[in-house]
Scaffold this motif. Structure first.
Motif, PDB file in Angstrom:
ATOM      1  N   LEU A 214     -12.803  20.965   0.092  1.00 21.66           N
ATOM      2  CA  LEU A 214     -12.239  20.708  -1.158  1.00 21.66           C
ATOM      3  C   LEU A 214     -10.990  21.362  -1.189  1.00 21.66           C
ATOM      4  N   PRO A 215      -9.791  21.095  -0.407  1.00 23.41           N
ATOM      5  CA  PRO A 215      -8.660  21.965  -0.542  1.00 23.41           C
ATOM      6  C   PRO A 215      -7.862  21.773  -1.865  1.00 23.41           C
ATOM      7  N   ASN A 216      -7.921  20.418  -2.366  1.00 24.94           N
ATOM      8  CA  ASN A 216      -7.107  20.143  -3.491  1.00 24.94           C
ATOM      9  C   ASN A 216      -7.977  19.642  -4.657  1.00 24.94           C
ATOM     10  N   ARG A 217      -8.966  19.700  -4.826  1.00 23.89           N
ATOM     11  CA  ARG A 217      -9.849  19.440  -6.077  1.00 23.89           C
ATOM     12  C   ARG A 217     -11.268  20.048  -5.873  1.00 23.89           C
ATOM     13  N   GLY A 218     -11.962  19.652  -6.625  1.00 24.90           N
ATOM     14  CA  GLY A 218     -13.405  20.121  -6.810  1.00 24.90           C
ATOM     15  C   GLY A 218     -13.170  21.761  -7.546  1.00 24.90           C
ATOM     16  N   GLY A 219     -14.875  22.081  -7.764  1.00 24.83           N
ATOM     17  CA  GLY A 219     -14.658  23.473  -8.388  1.00 24.83           C
ATOM     18  C   GLY A 219     -15.247  24.518  -7.339  1.00 24.83           C
ATOM     19  N   ILE A 220     -14.921  25.570  -7.252  1.00 26.23           N
ATOM     20  CA  ILE A 220     -15.342  26.693  -6.366  1.00 26.23           C
ATOM     21  C   ILE A 220     -15.517  27.877  -7.015  1.00 26.23           C
ATOM     22  N   GLY A 221     -16.677  28.515  -7.399  1.00 26.25           N
ATOM     23  CA  GLY A 221     -16.917  29.570  -8.254  1.00 26.25           C
ATOM     24  C   GLY A 221     -17.531  30.701  -7.320  1.00 26.25           C
ATOM     25  N   ARG A 222     -16.819  31.837  -7.324  1.00 23.82           N
ATOM     26  CA  ARG A 222     -17.558  33.255  -6.577  1.00 23.82           C
ATOM     27  C   ARG A 222     -18.359  34.020  -7.287  1.00 23.82           C
ATOM     28  N   TYR A 223     -19.690  34.128  -7.194  1.00 19.33           N
ATOM     29  CA  TYR A 223     -20.420  35.086  -8.094  1.00 19.33           C
ATOM     30  C   TYR A 223     -21.193  36.173  -7.208  1.00 19.33           C
ATOM     31  N   TYR A 224     -20.275  37.090  -7.311  1.00 16.52           N
ATOM     32  CA  TYR A 224     -20.534  38.177  -6.185  1.00 16.52           C
ATOM     33  C   TYR A 224     -21.890  39.080  -6.553  1.00 16.52           C
ATOM     34  N   ASN A 225     -22.145  39.233  -7.891  1.00 14.03           N
ATOM     35  CA  ASN A 225     -23.197  39.974  -8.436  1.00 14.03           C
ATOM     36  C   ASN A 225     -24.599  39.361  -8.246  1.00 14.03           C
ATOM     37  N   ASP A 226     -24.387  37.728  -8.080  1.00 12.16           N
ATOM     38  CA  ASP A 226     -25.782  37.205  -7.965  1.00 12.16           C
ATOM     39  C   ASP A 226     -25.725  36.680  -6.486  1.00 12.16           C
ATOM     40  N   ASN A 227     -24.647  36.804  -5.767  1.00 10.97           N
ATOM     41  CA  ASN A 227     -24.439  36.257  -4.521  1.00 10.97           C
ATOM     42  C   ASN A 227     -24.836  34.912  -4.207  1.00 10.97           C
ATOM     43  N   PHE A 228     -23.824  33.915  -4.827  1.00 12.57           N
ATOM     44  CA  PHE A 228     -23.816  32.419  -4.727  1.00 12.57           C
ATOM     45  C   PHE A 228     -22.672  32.020  -4.892  1.00 12.57           C
ATOM     46  N   VAL A 229     -22.326  30.822  -4.523  1.00 13.87           N
ATOM     47  CA  VAL A 229     -21.128  30.213  -4.735  1.00 13.87           C
ATOM     48  C   VAL A 229     -21.440  28.691  -5.315  1.00 13.87           C
ATOM     49  N   HIS A 230     -20.697  28.796  -6.465  1.00 17.58           N
ATOM     50  CA  HIS A 230     -20.668  27.242  -7.313  1.00 17.58           C
ATOM     51  C   HIS A 230     -19.859  26.424  -6.420  1.00 17.58           C
ATOM     52  N   VAL A 231     -20.335  25.163  -6.228  1.00 22.54           N
ATOM     53  CA  VAL A 231     -19.502  24.086  -5.752  1.00 22.54           C
ATOM     54  C   VAL A 231     -19.707  22.833  -6.373  1.00 22.54           C
ATOM     55  N   ASP A 232     -18.501  22.191  -6.822  1.00 19.28           N
ATOM     56  CA  ASP A 232     -18.633  20.906  -7.364  1.00 19.28           C
ATOM     57  C   ASP A 232     -17.639  20.053  -6.969  1.00 19.28           C
ATOM     58  N   VAL A 233     -17.977  18.625  -7.197  1.00 21.25           N
ATOM     59  CA  VAL A 233     -16.935  17.690  -6.425  1.00 21.25           C
ATOM     60  C   VAL A 233     -16.197  17.045  -7.674  1.00 21.25           C
ATOM     61  N   ARG A 234     -15.826  17.616  -8.581  1.00 17.73           N
ATOM     62  CA  ARG A 234     -14.675  16.995  -9.790  1.00 17.73           C
ATOM     63  C   ARG A 234     -13.533  16.847  -9.221  1.00 17.73           C
ATOM     64  N   ALA A 235     -12.721  15.800  -9.717  1.00 17.57           N
ATOM     65  CA  ALA A 235     -11.602  15.216  -9.343  1.00 17.57           C
ATOM     66  C   ALA A 235     -10.386  16.347  -9.537  1.00 17.57           C
ATOM     67  N   ALA A 236     -10.307  17.233 -10.276  1.00 19.18           N
ATOM     68  CA  ALA A 236      -9.392  18.367 -10.469  1.00 19.18           C
ATOM     69  C   ALA A 236      -9.668  19.375  -9.586  1.00 19.18           C
ATOM     70  N   LYS A 237      -8.733  20.218  -9.442  1.00 19.37           N
ATOM     71  CA  LYS A 237      -9.174  21.782  -8.535  1.00 19.37           C
ATOM     72  C   LYS A 237      -9.436  22.780  -9.806  1.00 19.37           C
ATOM     73  N   SER A 238     -10.375  23.474  -9.441  1.00 17.71           N
ATOM     74  CA  SER A 238     -10.754  24.606 -10.240  1.00 17.71           C
ATOM     75  C   SER A 238     -11.321  25.723  -9.519  1.00 17.71           C
ATOM     76  N   ARG A 239     -10.760  27.127  -9.504  1.00 18.31           N
ATOM     77  CA  ARG A 239     -11.305  28.261  -8.758  1.00 18.31           C
ATOM     78  C   ARG A 239     -11.624  29.383  -9.875  1.00 18.31           C
ATOM     79  N   TRP A 240     -12.591  30.202  -9.469  1.00 20.67           N
ATOM     80  CA  TRP A 240     -12.958  31.428 -10.477  1.00 20.67           C
ATOM     81  C   TRP A 240     -13.874  32.483  -9.533  1.00 20.67           C
ATOM     82  N   LYS A 241     -14.000  33.312 -10.187  1.00 18.76           N
ATOM     83  CA  LYS A 241     -14.900  34.366 -10.038  1.00 18.76           C
ATOM     84  C   LYS A 241     -15.659  34.868 -11.220  1.00 18.76           C
ATOM     85  N   GLY A 242     -17.026  34.820 -11.050  1.00 16.66           N
ATOM     86  CA  GLY A 242     -17.870  34.982 -12.270  1.00 16.66           C
ATOM     87  C   GLY A 242     -18.533  36.299 -12.057  1.00 16.66           C
TER      88      GLY A 242
END
Length: 133
Positions: free
Chosen positions: A105-133
């Motif tokens: 999902l290089p130019n779209r979708g959501g990718i969230g990195r959650y280090y404390n809980d050891n998981f990655v949020h993945v979503d297939v939205r049209a816009a690009k969104s990246r974050w760390k939780g």
């Protein structure tokens, strides 16, 4: 892609892809129906195939009432539409998993990195969104 509605009771064991069944996407409150975006399933299957290990889903579809109880969840959450999953793979770091999802999902979708809980949020939205939780 398409968002499909399934019944946990009737369709829970139905295969959506080689390695994923409807029940894995259910809301943790046990409600029925379950909404699942077919593109999300395709992305998760690519992740499973790439790593050759089980992709564990902490949370996928959420009802509005269940979502409201989640830490940092908003009414814009892609989980409400069956377009998101919080995942982890045994022996694979958050950064390694997120980096591979980025290739899908290089130019779209959501990718969230959650280090404390050891998981990655993945979503297939049209816009690009990246974050760390």
């Amino acid at each position: 892609m398409a968002i499909n509605a399934y019944s946990l009771a009737k369709d829970g064991t139905k295969k959506l892809s080689t390695d994923f069944k409807v029940r894995e996407f259910r809301c943790k409150d046990g409600s029925d129906p379950i909404f699942i975006d077919s593109e999300l399933v395709e992305v998760l299957q690519k992740i499973r195939t790439h790593f050759g290990k089980a992709v564990n889903i902490n949370s996928a579809f959420r009802t509005a009432s269940h979502n409201a109880k989640q830490k940092n969840a908003s009414h814009y959450s892609q989980h409400l539409y069956g377009k998101a999953a919080d995942i982890w793979i045994a022996g694979v770091s958050v950064d390694t998993l997120a980096a591979y999802v980025e290739t899908l999902l290089p130019n779209r979708g959501g990718i969230g990195r959650y280090y404390n809980d050891n998981f990655v949020h993945v979503d297939v939205r049209a816009a690009k969104s990246r974050w760390k939780g």
